[in-house]
Design a protein around this motif. Structure first.
Motif, PDB file in Angstrom:
ATOM      1  N   LEU A  80      14.355  73.012 101.064  1.00  8.76           N
ATOM      2  CA  LEU A  80      15.039  71.981 101.954  1.00  8.76           C
ATOM      3  C   LEU A  80      15.585  70.949 101.028  1.00  8.76           C
ATOM      4  CD1 LEU A  80      12.817  71.464 105.079  1.00  8.76           C
ATOM      5  CD2 LEU A  80      14.963  72.733 105.025  1.00  8.76           C
ATOM      6  N   ILE A  81      14.737  70.438 100.128  1.00  5.29           N
ATOM      7  CA  ILE A  81      15.277  69.317  99.346  1.00  5.29           C
ATOM      8  C   ILE A  81      16.312  69.948  98.440  1.00  5.29           C
ATOM      9  CG2 ILE A  81      14.827  67.786  97.415  1.00  5.29           C
ATOM     10  CD1 ILE A  81      12.069  67.546  98.767  1.00  5.29           C
ATOM     11  N   LEU A 125      16.043  63.226 105.395  1.00  6.20           N
ATOM     12  CA  LEU A 125      17.153  63.912 104.740  1.00  6.20           C
ATOM     13  C   LEU A 125      18.427  63.588 105.697  1.00  6.20           C
ATOM     14  CD1 LEU A 125      15.873  67.223 103.277  1.00  6.20           C
ATOM     15  CD2 LEU A 125      16.125  65.177 102.318  1.00  6.20           C
ATOM     16  N   VAL A 173       8.525  75.207 101.312  1.00  6.69           N
ATOM     17  CA  VAL A 173       9.752  75.144 102.235  1.00  6.69           C
ATOM     18  C   VAL A 173      10.183  73.677 101.856  1.00  6.69           C
ATOM     19  CG1 VAL A 173       9.935  74.661 104.780  1.00  6.69           C
ATOM     20  CG2 VAL A 173       8.434  76.428 103.878  1.00  6.69           C
ATOM     21  N   GLN A 174       9.544  72.811 101.782  1.00  5.49           N
ATOM     22  CA  GLN A 174      10.103  71.441 101.371  1.00  5.49           C
ATOM     23  C   GLN A 174      10.782  71.496 100.191  1.00  5.49           C
ATOM     24  OE1 GLN A 174       6.778  68.491 101.412  1.00  5.49           O
ATOM     25  NE2 GLN A 174       6.222  69.119 103.461  1.00  5.49           N
ATOM     26  N   LEU A 176      10.210  64.716 106.462  1.00  2.00           N
ATOM     27  CA  LEU A 176      11.258  65.003 105.486  1.00  2.00           C
ATOM     28  C   LEU A 176      12.561  65.252 105.849  1.00  2.00           C
ATOM     29  CD1 LEU A 176      12.194  65.632 102.474  1.00  2.00           C
ATOM     30  CD2 LEU A 176      11.366  67.932 102.830  1.00  2.00           C
ATOM     31  N   ILE A 177      12.603  66.199 107.082  1.00  2.60           N
ATOM     32  CA  ILE A 177      13.871  66.584 107.531  1.00  2.60           C
ATOM     33  C   ILE A 177      14.667  65.018 108.279  1.00  2.60           C
ATOM     34  CG2 ILE A 177      15.089  67.746 109.436  1.00  2.60           C
ATOM     35  CD1 ILE A 177      13.162  70.117 108.787  1.00  2.60           C
ATOM     36  N   ARG A 190       9.946  79.212 106.351  1.00  2.00           N
ATOM     37  CA  ARG A 190       8.549  79.258 106.628  1.00  2.00           C
ATOM     38  C   ARG A 190       8.236  80.793 106.910  1.00  2.00           C
ATOM     39  NH1 ARG A 190       8.433  75.179 110.546  1.00  2.00           N
ATOM     40  NH2 ARG A 190       8.439  73.525 108.763  1.00  2.00           N
ATOM     41  N   GLU A 216       1.015  69.604 107.652  1.00  3.69           N
ATOM     42  CA  GLU A 216       1.857  70.034 106.762  1.00  3.69           C
ATOM     43  C   GLU A 216       3.237  70.078 107.109  1.00  3.69           C
ATOM     44  OE1 GLU A 216      -0.931  71.456 106.610  1.00  3.69           O
ATOM     45  OE2 GLU A 216      -0.650  73.622 107.147  1.00  3.69           O
ATOM     46  N   GLU A 230       3.888  75.354 102.487  1.00  4.34           N
ATOM     47  CA  GLU A 230       4.809  74.250 103.153  1.00  4.34           C
ATOM     48  C   GLU A 230       5.487  73.448 101.952  1.00  4.34           C
ATOM     49  OE1 GLU A 230       5.349  74.755 106.267  1.00  4.34           O
ATOM     50  OE2 GLU A 230       6.584  72.906 106.569  1.00  4.34           O
ATOM     51  N   ASP A 231       4.783  73.395 100.874  1.00  2.46           N
ATOM     52  CA  ASP A 231       5.342  72.784  99.715  1.00  2.46           C
ATOM     53  C   ASP A 231       6.674  73.371  99.327  1.00  2.46           C
ATOM     54  OD1 ASP A 231       2.077  71.510  97.895  1.00  2.46           O
ATOM     55  OD2 ASP A 231       3.693  70.729  99.534  1.00  2.46           O
ATOM     56  N   ALA A 238      14.028  75.451 108.029  1.00  2.00           N
ATOM     57  CA  ALA A 238      12.829  75.382 107.847  1.00  2.00           C
ATOM     58  C   ALA A 238      11.830  76.390 108.480  1.00  2.00           C
ATOM     59  CB  ALA A 238      12.124  73.941 108.119  1.00  2.00           C
ATOM     60  N   SER A 247      -1.425  77.655 103.227  1.00  2.00           N
ATOM     61  CA  SER A 247      -0.433  77.115 104.148  1.00  2.00           C
ATOM     62  C   SER A 247       0.045  75.941 103.878  1.00  2.00           C
ATOM     63  CB  SER A 247      -0.899  77.132 105.763  1.00  2.00           C
ATOM     64  OG  SER A 247      -1.803  76.183 105.884  1.00  2.00           O
ATOM     65  N   VAL A 248      -0.624  74.834 102.983  1.00  2.00           N
ATOM     66  CA  VAL A 248      -0.272  73.886 102.522  1.00  2.00           C
ATOM     67  C   VAL A 248       0.749  74.090 101.492  1.00  2.00           C
ATOM     68  CG1 VAL A 248      -0.508  71.546 101.384  1.00  2.00           C
ATOM     69  CG2 VAL A 248      -2.143  72.547 102.947  1.00  2.00           C
ATOM     70  N   ARG A 295       6.100  82.746 103.977  1.00  2.00           N
ATOM     71  CA  ARG A 295       4.733  83.375 103.967  1.00  2.00           C
ATOM     72  C   ARG A 295       4.640  84.898 104.059  1.00  2.00           C
ATOM     73  NH1 ARG A 295       2.965  79.475 109.294  1.00  2.00           N
ATOM     74  NH2 ARG A 295       2.527  77.540 107.524  1.00  2.00           N
ATOM     75  N   ARG A 333       4.670  66.800 108.095  1.00  2.00           N
ATOM     76  CA  ARG A 333       5.341  66.178 106.932  1.00  2.00           C
ATOM     77  C   ARG A 333       6.734  66.615 106.676  1.00  2.00           C
ATOM     78  NH1 ARG A 333       0.749  67.001 103.818  1.00  2.00           N
ATOM     79  NH2 ARG A 333       2.002  68.274 102.411  1.00  2.00           N
ATOM     80  N   THR A 334       6.963  68.046 106.980  1.00  6.50           N
ATOM     81  CA  THR A 334       8.207  68.673 106.864  1.00  6.50           C
ATOM     82  C   THR A 334       9.198  67.930 107.800  1.00  6.50           C
ATOM     83  OG1 THR A 334       7.219  70.480 105.961  1.00  6.50           O
ATOM     84  CG2 THR A 334       9.546  70.736 106.840  1.00  6.50           C
ATOM     85  N   GLN A 340      15.897  72.092 110.774  1.00  8.10           N
ATOM     86  CA  GLN A 340      14.535  72.203 111.471  1.00  8.10           C
ATOM     87  C   GLN A 340      14.480  73.826 111.534  1.00  8.10           C
ATOM     88  OE1 GLN A 340      12.251  70.758 112.345  1.00  8.10           O
ATOM     89  NE2 GLN A 340      12.468  68.630 112.708  1.00  8.10           N
ATOM     90  N   LYS A 400      14.064  78.820  94.271  1.00  8.61           N
ATOM     91  CA  LYS A 400      13.157  77.830  94.435  1.00  8.61           C
ATOM     92  C   LYS A 400      11.786  78.492  94.688  1.00  8.61           C
ATOM     93  CE  LYS A 400      14.569  73.843  93.436  1.00  8.61           C
ATOM     94  NZ  LYS A 400      13.862  73.065  92.242  1.00  8.61           N
TER      95      LYS A 400
END
Lengths: 189, 217
Positions: free
Chosen positions: A60-61, B18, A56-57, B14-15, A35, B7, A53-54, A31, A49-50, A39, B10-11, A28, A87
């Motif tokens: 994280l992955i 994970l 950010v994800q 995801l967290i 973010r 969004e 956030e992609d 993230a 912003s979408v 940004r 959604r994160t 958390q 990334k």
């Protein structure tokens, strides 16, 4: 950030022994940090912003899938930052390429757009000119150059004194707005 | 409390997913460090096979093994390859500081040899085609090694792809040049300093190019 390094490094070590609460808390915080970074870094690349956030994800992955490869004897923050940097650049490049591709419509796709349907502009009740003039000035001139006058993106770029990439992004956004606006008009009519 | 966007929620999900995988042991076949050593061993073997197959061993090899010209070439290439290994390890480890200075010992050694070269052998070599043959065989012998080392880098986490690719070119090139010393009959330090470096520069450029695609993840 000495404290952040030690807190996060501890969480990553605890993850290896199954402490999912420490790990979730770390993710958390990571993230939130990402973010802010993303940004700031991608602001000029025009990501919304979408899309941000992609990214950010994605980071994280990436961190999660490689978490077992972090050497616990080495500092964590440089490791995280290097992965995040890779990334961010990779995803931004992919998103730009997708926007790039989306602008190049062929003739069939062109005529299927309600705003540019030449066959019955009167009947559709859509005032194309009005919709175009409601666009922000930058997008307006790009749409007139490419959509109305039929210039190619590189010709429009030269004409308007913009970079070709910026022209494509502006055109793509203007199209989205126009399509959304015409859908609204069609529903109202 | 600030409202969270869709969004961001959604994160959050995801967290949560994970973190359910916390503590799971991933079965890495070989650590990255060991992968690097395995890659360089395989690369050297492949390079030797190509060198011997294409050029053959130099006829006077047994006597030359104890002679300075041969030892100079081998030592220079070992120094370069050593620097290459350090750089490859750094290239596959995010956040590890890396500096081209790792190659300095090899470069300085070559330079010193070239400056003090008293062999009288011309920079273009003893035969007309010495230089292009030398460069060509080294580059050809380096190609399998380039693939092997880049495949090995994928076991790590490369974060600067063109640089990592270039570094794999340096390593595979210097290992191939090392292999070539058993065939090379040009014993002038100046020749080696120029043409072996030209060959390694070519493999570096090839590596930088292929790295952008091969090393992406």
């Amino acid at each position: 950030m000495h404290k952040q390094e030690s807190t996060w490094a501890n969480a990553m070590r605890k993850e290896r022994v199954g402490d999912r609460f420490a790990y979730e808390h770390f993710l958390q915080e990571l993230a939130a940090y990402l973010r802010r970074v993303i940004r700031y870094r991608l602001h000029h690349a025009g990501l919304n912003s979408v899309e941000a956030e992609d990214v950010v994800q994605d980071v994280l992955i990436a961190v999660h899938s490689r978490r077992d490869q972090w050497d616990h004897g080495r500092p964590l923050l440089p490791w995280l930052n290097a992965i995040a940097r890779y990334k961010i650049i990779d995803t931004a490049r992919r998103l730009r390429k997708e926007a790039h591709g989306r602008v190049d419509l062929d003739d069939e796709q062109w005529s299927s757009l309600p705003a540019f349907n030449q066959r019955d502009p009167e009947e559709s009740g859509i005032d194309v000119e009005r919709l175009i003039s409601e666009l922000p000035p930058g997008q307006q001139s790009v749409v007139r150059a490419i959509g109305v006058n039929g210039a190619s993106p590189s010709e429009a770029a030269t004409e308007l004194g913009m970079k070709e990439g910026a022209v494509r992004v502006a055109f793509h956004r203007a199209l989205k707005r126009l399509i959304a606006a015409t859908k609204g008009s069609v529903n109202d009519a | 409390m600030r409202k969270r966007n869709n969004e961001i929620m959604r994160t959050d999900e995801l967290i949560h997913r994970l973190s359910n995988q916390a503590g799971i042991k991933t079965h890495a076949a070989m650590s990255f460090g060991r992968t690097v050593w395995a890659s360089l061993t395989l690369s050297t073997v492949a390079a030797l096979l190509i060198v011997i197959g294409v050029s053959g061993l130099r006829p006077d090899l047994p006597t030359m093994l104890t002679a300075w010209p041969f030892q100079f070439k081998a030592a220079a290439m070992i120094l370069l390859a050593g620097g290459g290994v350090i750089l490859v390890r750094a290239a596959g480890t995010p956040g590890m500081a890396t500096s081209p200075l790792a190659l300095l010992p090899g470069v300085l050694f070559l330079l010193a040899g070239a400056l003090f070269d008293r062999s009288g052998i011309p920079p273009l070599g003893v035969r007309q085609l010495s230089a292009p043959i030398c460069v060509g065989v080294i580059v050809a012998a380096a190609l399998p090694g380039l693939i092997i080392i880049q495949a090995g880098l994928r076991r790590g986490i490369p974060t600067r792809l063109a640089a990592a690719g270039a570094i794999s070119g340096v390593l595979s090139g210097s290992l191939a040049a090392l292999a070539y010393t058993v065939a090379c009959v040009n014993d002038g330090a100046m020749f080696v300093a120029i043409w072996y470096v030209v060959a390694i520069s070519i493999t570096t450029a090839i590596g930088a190019f292929t790295g952008r695609y091969v090393l992406a993840w």
